[in-house]
Design a protein around this motif. Structure first.
Motif, short mmCIF file in Angstrom:
data_model
loop_
_atom_site.label_atom_id
_atom_site.label_comp_id
_atom_site.label_asym_id
_atom_site.label_seq_id
_atom_site.Cartn_x
_atom_site.Cartn_y
_atom_site.Cartn_z
N ILE A 179 0.85 -1.18 0.00
CA ILE A 179 0.00 0.00 0.00
C ILE A 179 0.89 1.24 0.00
O ILE A 179 1.94 1.26 0.66
CB ILE A 179 -0.96 0.00 1.21
CG1 ILE A 179 -1.85 1.25 1.19
CG2 ILE A 179 -0.20 -0.10 2.52
CD1 ILE A 179 -2.98 1.19 2.21
N TYR A 180 0.51 2.26 -0.76
CA TYR A 180 1.29 3.50 -0.87
C TYR A 180 0.34 4.69 -0.76
O TYR A 180 -0.86 4.59 -1.06
CB TYR A 180 2.01 3.57 -2.22
CG TYR A 180 2.80 2.34 -2.57
CD1 TYR A 180 4.09 2.13 -2.08
CD2 TYR A 180 2.25 1.35 -3.40
CE1 TYR A 180 4.80 0.99 -2.39
CE2 TYR A 180 2.96 0.21 -3.72
CZ TYR A 180 4.23 0.03 -3.21
OH TYR A 180 4.94 -1.11 -3.53
N PHE A 181 0.90 5.81 -0.33
CA PHE A 181 0.13 7.05 -0.21
C PHE A 181 0.90 8.18 -0.88
O PHE A 181 2.13 8.15 -0.95
CB PHE A 181 -0.10 7.41 1.26
CG PHE A 181 -0.85 6.36 2.04
CD1 PHE A 181 -2.23 6.43 2.16
CD2 PHE A 181 -0.17 5.32 2.65
CE1 PHE A 181 -2.92 5.46 2.89
CE2 PHE A 181 -0.85 4.35 3.37
CZ PHE A 181 -2.23 4.43 3.49
N ILE A 182 0.17 9.18 -1.35
CA ILE A 182 0.78 10.40 -1.87
C ILE A 182 0.22 11.56 -1.06
O ILE A 182 -0.98 11.83 -1.08
CB ILE A 182 0.49 10.59 -3.37
CG1 ILE A 182 1.06 9.42 -4.16
CG2 ILE A 182 1.08 11.91 -3.87
CD1 ILE A 182 0.72 9.43 -5.64
N ASP A 183 1.10 12.20 -0.30
CA ASP A 183 0.69 13.28 0.59
C ASP A 183 1.90 14.20 0.79
O ASP A 183 2.84 13.84 1.49
CB ASP A 183 0.21 12.70 1.92
CG ASP A 183 -0.42 13.76 2.83
OD1 ASP A 183 -0.08 14.95 2.69
OD2 ASP A 183 -1.23 13.38 3.68
N LYS A 184 1.85 15.36 0.16
CA LYS A 184 3.00 16.27 0.19
C LYS A 184 3.36 16.70 1.62
O LYS A 184 4.53 16.76 1.99
CB LYS A 184 2.71 17.50 -0.66
CG LYS A 184 3.89 18.43 -0.82
CD LYS A 184 3.56 19.57 -1.77
CE LYS A 184 4.75 20.47 -1.98
NZ LYS A 184 4.45 21.57 -2.92
N LYS A 185 2.36 16.96 2.44
CA LYS A 185 2.62 17.41 3.82
C LYS A 185 3.14 16.25 4.67
O LYS A 185 4.08 16.40 5.44
CB LYS A 185 1.35 17.98 4.43
CG LYS A 185 0.86 19.25 3.77
CD LYS A 185 -0.42 19.74 4.45
CE LYS A 185 -0.93 21.01 3.77
NZ LYS A 185 -2.19 21.48 4.40
N ARG A 186 2.51 15.09 4.55
CA ARG A 186 2.83 13.97 5.43
C ARG A 186 4.20 13.39 5.15
O ARG A 186 4.82 12.76 6.01
CB ARG A 186 1.76 12.89 5.26
CG ARG A 186 1.82 11.75 6.24
CD ARG A 186 1.54 12.19 7.63
NE ARG A 186 0.27 12.91 7.74
CZ ARG A 186 -0.15 13.50 8.84
NH1 ARG A 186 0.63 13.51 9.91
NH2 ARG A 186 -1.30 14.12 8.85
N SER A 187 4.75 13.59 3.94
CA SER A 187 6.02 12.97 3.56
C SER A 187 7.22 13.62 4.24
O SER A 187 8.31 13.08 4.25
CB SER A 187 6.21 13.02 2.05
OG SER A 187 6.35 14.36 1.61
N LYS A 188 7.01 14.79 4.83
CA LYS A 188 8.14 15.53 5.41
C LYS A 188 8.37 15.14 6.87
O LYS A 188 8.05 15.87 7.80
CB LYS A 188 7.89 17.03 5.30
CG LYS A 188 7.79 17.52 3.86
CD LYS A 188 7.49 19.01 3.80
CE LYS A 188 7.39 19.49 2.36
NZ LYS A 188 7.07 20.93 2.26
N ASP A 189 8.88 13.92 7.09
CA ASP A 189 9.17 13.51 8.47
C ASP A 189 10.63 13.07 8.61
O ASP A 189 10.96 12.23 9.41
CB ASP A 189 8.23 12.39 8.92
CG ASP A 189 8.52 11.06 8.22
OD1 ASP A 189 9.23 11.09 7.19
OD2 ASP A 189 8.06 10.02 8.71
N CYS A 190 11.49 13.66 7.79
CA CYS A 190 12.94 13.43 7.90
C CYS A 190 13.34 11.99 7.64
O CYS A 190 14.14 11.41 8.38
CB CYS A 190 13.44 13.89 9.27
SG CYS A 190 13.15 15.65 9.59
N SER A 191 12.77 11.42 6.59
CA SER A 191 13.20 10.10 6.13
C SER A 191 13.35 10.18 4.62
O SER A 191 12.55 10.86 3.95
CB SER A 191 12.18 9.02 6.50
OG SER A 191 12.10 8.86 7.88
N VAL A 192 14.35 9.50 4.09
CA VAL A 192 14.55 9.49 2.65
C VAL A 192 14.84 8.07 2.17
O VAL A 192 15.46 7.27 2.89
CB VAL A 192 15.71 10.42 2.22
CG1 VAL A 192 15.34 11.87 2.47
CG2 VAL A 192 17.00 10.06 2.93
#
Length: 358
Positions: A179-192
């Motif tokens: 399962i995958y999500f696309i969320d510009k705000k939620r993706s910014k949690d300091c993981s790459v």
């Protein structure tokens, strides 16, 4: 047909042999049990394969933030590496055939383009036409497991592991639970996520270790095996118990059948048939029945499993695999624990037959 052949005996004792073969078929219960206990592990095989191709790097706390940012800047300048910001906050459990749910992590991407890069890298087939910020993407198995169709929505009120409002906009052609999500705000949690065709998974790990002292290597595969090792221990105990029960029961059933043949083997010994040939005849007879039981049991098991998968499990997003080495090992142990004592005891019994008793 040669009366001394194994086939001759089986043909002339069909009813008895069929009953004994049926008892030997029960050894396939160990194989089915092995498929059952490894089912959860099978559901993680696809994510494990993906993890071996890439590396996830996260910061280890506020004191490491500066070092993490420097690492990201350096990785972004490296032409060999593609770096995608992701989050693993969102996730969704899937229902197992054992009746409980198990967590499945998911990546939340910052954009459709980032998700496209990820799909091309790991080989995921997906339609990107309807994807947007706020989209959710599932594998077909995952969507069936949750009884969801394209266009359905999910949010915080539906699952406590979801931290936004998302719409299922596409299904992937993956043979697993993803399962995958696309969320510009939620993706910014300091993981790459680090991807690199040139370096590969092991090269990326070495790069992360070298360039970022706060890098903590994940071994989710080992953690999963450790968590479910108790299931494998229980399975091993059950297989040993089943093997013991089958060995005692089948050996007892064969005692009666071979007692009726004391005179036959006494005659063999009286006319000078060697012990070696007598042992070979008994061994061939028993192995012949064992092979028939393995073939018949295999046909029954795989046909039943095929029907059960297609009629019951697949429509609900569940499945039992047709093969697992752990299951094969369990069945092989059961079979050996039955056939070896059986050959030994019947040979010993028949070699004691004496024509003088008649």
């Amino acid at each position: 047909m040669n009366p001394f052949s194994a086939i001759y005996f089986v043909r002339n004792n069909k009813i008895r042999c069929i009953l004994l073969i049926f008892m030997m078929v029960l050894g396939y219960a160990a194989y089915l049990g092995g498929l059952y206990v490894t089912n959860i592990r099978d559901g993680w095989e696809l994510p494990f394969d993906y993890m071996k191709k890439m590396v996830l790097v996260s910061h280890c706390g506020s004191e490491e933030m500066e070092g993490f940012e420097k690492f990201c800047q350096k990785a972004a300048r490296d032409s060999r590496i593609k770096m995608l910001p992701v989050s693993r906050q969102n996730s969704l459990n899937w229902k197992t055939i054992m009746g409980f749910e198990i967590g499945q992590f998911a990546y939340t991407f910052a954009s459709v383009e980032d998700f496209r890069i990820y799909c091309e890298y790991v080989g995921v087939e997906c339609s990107f036409e309807d994807l947007k910020d706020g989209s959710m993407i599932m594998s077909r198995k995952m969507s069936r497991n949750h009884n969801m169709e394209v266009g359905d929505k999910i949010g915080k009120s539906d699952a406590d592991t979801i931290f936004g409002e998302y719409t299922l906009d596409a299904l992937t052609q993956e043979n697993g639970y993803t399962i995958y999500f696309i969320d510009k705000k939620r993706s910014k949690d300091c993981s790459v996520l680090l991807l690199s065709e040139e370096l590969g998974g092991s090269g990326l790990q070495n790069y992360a270790r070298k360039e970022y002292k706060g890098y903590q290597e994940e071994n989710l595969e080992k953690e999963m095996d450790d968590q479910f090792s108790f299931l494998y221990s229980i399975y091993a105990f059950i297989v040993m118990l089943l093997a013991l029960i089958l060995a005692v029961t089948i050996c007892a059933a064969f005692v009666g059948m071979y007692q009726r043949r004391n005179f036959e083997f006494a005659v063999y010994r009286a006319i000078g048939i060697s012990r070696r040939k007598i042992i070979g005849k008994i061994t061939c007879e028993l192995l012949c029945m064992d092979v028939v039981s393995l073939v018949a049991g295999g046909v029954i098991l795989f046909l039943g499993l095929y029907l059960f998968n297609n009629i019951v499990l697949y429509p609900s997003g569940k499945y039992l695999s047709y093969y697992h080495p752990f299951a094969l090992l369990g069945m092989a142990f059961c079979n050996i624990m039955v056939i070896v004592p059986l050959v030994f005891t019947r040979c010993r019994q028949m070699l004691r037959a004496d024509i003088c008793e008649y």
